[in-house]
Design a protein around this motif. Structure first.
Motif, mmCIF file in Angstrom:
data_model
loop_
_atom_site.group_PDB
_atom_site.id
_atom_site.type_symbol
_atom_site.label_atom_id
_atom_site.label_comp_id
_atom_site.label_asym_id
_atom_site.label_seq_id
_atom_site.Cartn_x
_atom_site.Cartn_y
_atom_site.Cartn_z
ATOM 1 N N THR A 62 -10.239 -21.874 10.303
ATOM 2 C CA THR A 62 -10.550 -20.538 9.912
ATOM 3 C C THR A 62 -9.551 -19.315 10.266
ATOM 4 N N PHE A 63 -9.153 -19.296 11.567
ATOM 5 C CA PHE A 63 -8.311 -18.224 12.055
ATOM 6 C C PHE A 63 -6.854 -18.155 11.382
ATOM 7 N N ALA A 64 -6.448 -19.261 10.990
ATOM 8 C CA ALA A 64 -5.220 -19.429 10.242
ATOM 9 C C ALA A 64 -5.491 -19.268 8.755
ATOM 10 N N GLN A 65 -6.606 -19.213 8.382
ATOM 11 C CA GLN A 65 -6.745 -18.841 6.919
ATOM 12 C C GLN A 65 -6.967 -17.352 6.883
ATOM 13 N N VAL A 66 -7.641 -16.661 7.822
ATOM 14 C CA VAL A 66 -7.699 -15.240 7.667
ATOM 15 C C VAL A 66 -6.140 -14.624 7.944
ATOM 16 N N MET A 67 -5.509 -15.152 8.285
ATOM 17 C CA MET A 67 -3.916 -14.723 8.616
ATOM 18 C C MET A 67 -3.366 -14.624 7.313
ATOM 19 N N ARG A 68 -3.806 -15.200 6.157
ATOM 20 C CA ARG A 68 -3.448 -14.788 4.816
ATOM 21 C C ARG A 68 -3.746 -13.411 4.517
ATOM 22 N N TYR A 69 -4.681 -12.949 4.897
ATOM 23 C CA TYR A 69 -4.940 -11.503 4.739
ATOM 24 C C TYR A 69 -3.933 -10.583 5.433
ATOM 25 N N VAL A 70 -3.617 -10.986 6.297
ATOM 26 C CA VAL A 70 -2.416 -10.057 7.211
ATOM 27 C C VAL A 70 -1.311 -10.395 6.509
ATOM 28 N N SER A 71 -1.078 -11.723 6.321
ATOM 29 C CA SER A 71 0.355 -11.779 5.528
ATOM 30 C C SER A 71 0.406 -11.055 4.102
ATOM 31 N N SER A 72 -0.509 -10.924 3.442
ATOM 32 C CA SER A 72 -0.664 -10.009 1.982
ATOM 33 C C SER A 72 -0.603 -8.775 2.425
ATOM 34 N N GLY A 73 -0.674 -8.036 3.548
ATOM 35 C CA GLY A 73 -1.060 -6.723 3.954
ATOM 36 C C GLY A 73 -2.237 -6.211 3.419
ATOM 37 N N ASP A 74 -3.326 -6.945 3.439
ATOM 38 C CA ASP A 74 -4.531 -6.478 2.920
ATOM 39 C C ASP A 74 -5.460 -5.982 4.338
ATOM 40 N N LEU A 75 -4.998 -6.828 5.564
ATOM 41 C CA LEU A 75 -5.719 -6.597 6.680
ATOM 42 C C LEU A 75 -4.589 -6.453 8.112
ATOM 43 N N PRO A 76 -4.788 -5.239 8.642
ATOM 44 C CA PRO A 76 -3.917 -5.292 9.667
ATOM 45 C C PRO A 76 -4.247 -6.397 10.854
ATOM 46 N N LEU A 77 -3.023 -6.715 11.267
ATOM 47 C CA LEU A 77 -3.121 -7.696 12.727
ATOM 48 C C LEU A 77 -4.163 -7.080 13.533
ATOM 49 N N GLU A 78 -4.113 -6.035 14.107
ATOM 50 C CA GLU A 78 -4.911 -5.359 15.078
ATOM 51 C C GLU A 78 -6.503 -5.570 14.572
ATOM 52 N N THR A 79 -6.774 -5.210 13.356
ATOM 53 C CA THR A 79 -8.269 -5.335 12.836
ATOM 54 C C THR A 79 -8.664 -6.800 12.873
ATOM 55 N N LEU A 80 -7.652 -7.722 12.425
ATOM 56 C CA LEU A 80 -8.054 -9.170 12.501
ATOM 57 C C LEU A 80 -8.488 -9.741 13.968
ATOM 58 N N ILE A 81 -7.592 -9.256 14.860
ATOM 59 C CA ILE A 81 -7.942 -9.417 16.434
ATOM 60 C C ILE A 81 -9.131 -9.010 16.854
ATOM 61 N N ARG A 82 -9.543 -7.543 16.480
ATOM 62 C CA ARG A 82 -10.698 -6.847 16.791
ATOM 63 C C ARG A 82 -11.938 -7.681 16.144
ATOM 64 N N LYS A 83 -11.978 -8.118 15.061
ATOM 65 C CA LYS A 83 -12.984 -9.044 14.125
ATOM 66 C C LYS A 83 -12.966 -10.522 14.772
ATOM 67 N N ALA A 84 -12.131 -10.788 15.396
ATOM 68 C CA ALA A 84 -12.177 -12.220 15.830
ATOM 69 C C ALA A 84 -12.597 -12.206 17.561
ATOM 70 N N SER A 85 -12.329 -11.191 18.167
ATOM 71 C CA SER A 85 -12.594 -11.030 19.529
ATOM 72 C C SER A 85 -13.537 -9.962 20.043
ATOM 73 N N ALA A 86 -13.108 -8.695 20.075
ATOM 74 C CA ALA A 86 -13.841 -7.475 20.529
ATOM 75 C C ALA A 86 -15.188 -7.468 19.949
ATOM 76 N N LEU A 87 -15.101 -7.399 18.421
ATOM 77 C CA LEU A 87 -16.381 -7.376 17.717
ATOM 78 C C LEU A 87 -17.371 -8.381 18.095
ATOM 79 N N PRO A 88 -17.082 -9.603 17.881
ATOM 80 C CA PRO A 88 -17.997 -10.645 18.536
ATOM 81 C C PRO A 88 -18.625 -10.407 19.891
ATOM 82 N N ALA A 89 -17.605 -10.041 20.901
ATOM 83 C CA ALA A 89 -18.212 -9.803 22.145
ATOM 84 C C ALA A 89 -19.118 -8.716 22.170
ATOM 85 N N GLU A 90 -18.768 -7.581 21.580
ATOM 86 C CA GLU A 90 -19.831 -6.489 21.529
ATOM 87 C C GLU A 90 -21.231 -6.993 20.887
#
Length: 182
Positions: A152-180
């Motif tokens: 799953t997390f490797a799959q969402v990296m394609r959005y970072v690679s395409s420039g659609d999702l900043p890496l920082e946003t991906l990290i937040r959505k995969a860590s801080a947001l679920p923790a909050e």
């Protein structure tokens, strides 16, 4: 497609604006994975007796299987993940055996294995992936044949690679947001 996703996202935003603590998650694949039982009507799967349904309601069962598969994008969108047909689509397997796909499913039964179902729209998945309030989830395990259990997390990296999702946003959505959220 995307307008349907936007309706859901707008509804979630309206709820948040009213003070409702509402969240969502998405796994970034266009195919689900589960047992064949999902294709069978209630009367033909546990706890009901499948053999009785097959004997007493065979024509109805075949019609119901046909309708249910067609409603899930047809037999080409169903790919077996287990058993002797693993890796092949329902369409190909039925054609190779020279019979209607619903007959093949009836022979396999609701406990006859698992499959992936290409039932999601990529524009819908992408809209959820890109929304800042939607987290990532796997809805699976590493022991499942579906790649979501380990990829799953490797799959969402394609959005970072395409420039659609900043890496920082991906990290937040995969860590801080679920923790909050938890």
């Amino acid at each position: 497609g995307k307008p349907r996703a936007q309706k859901v996202l707008d509804q979630l935003e309206r709820a948040r604006n009213r003070g409702v603590a509402v969240t969502a998650d998405v796994y970034p694949y266009v195919a689900s994975y589960t047992t064949l039982a999902i294709l069978f009507p209630t009367y033909a799967r546990p706890p009901n007796n499948y053999r009785a349904a097959l004997t007493q309601k065979k024509q109805q069962l075949l019609e119901d299987l046909r309708k249910r598969v067609l409603a899930r994008n047809g037999p080409a969108a169903t790919r077996f993940g287990t058993g002797k047909l693993a890796g092949r689509t329902l369409e190909d397997a039925a054609r190779e055996q020279g019979r209607p796909f619903e007959d093949l499913l009836a022979e396999l039964g609701p406990n006859g294995g698992s499959a992936s179902y290409g039932v999601m729209d990529d524009s819908v998945v992408s809209a959820f992936v890109l929304d800042p309030h939607v987290m990532f989830g796997t809805d699976g395990s590493a022991s499942s044949p579906h790649p979501r259990g380990a990829g799953t997390f490797a799959q969402v990296m394609r959005y970072v690679s395409s420039g659609d999702l900043p890496l920082e946003t991906l990290i937040r959505k995969a860590s801080a947001l679920p923790a909050e959220t938890l």
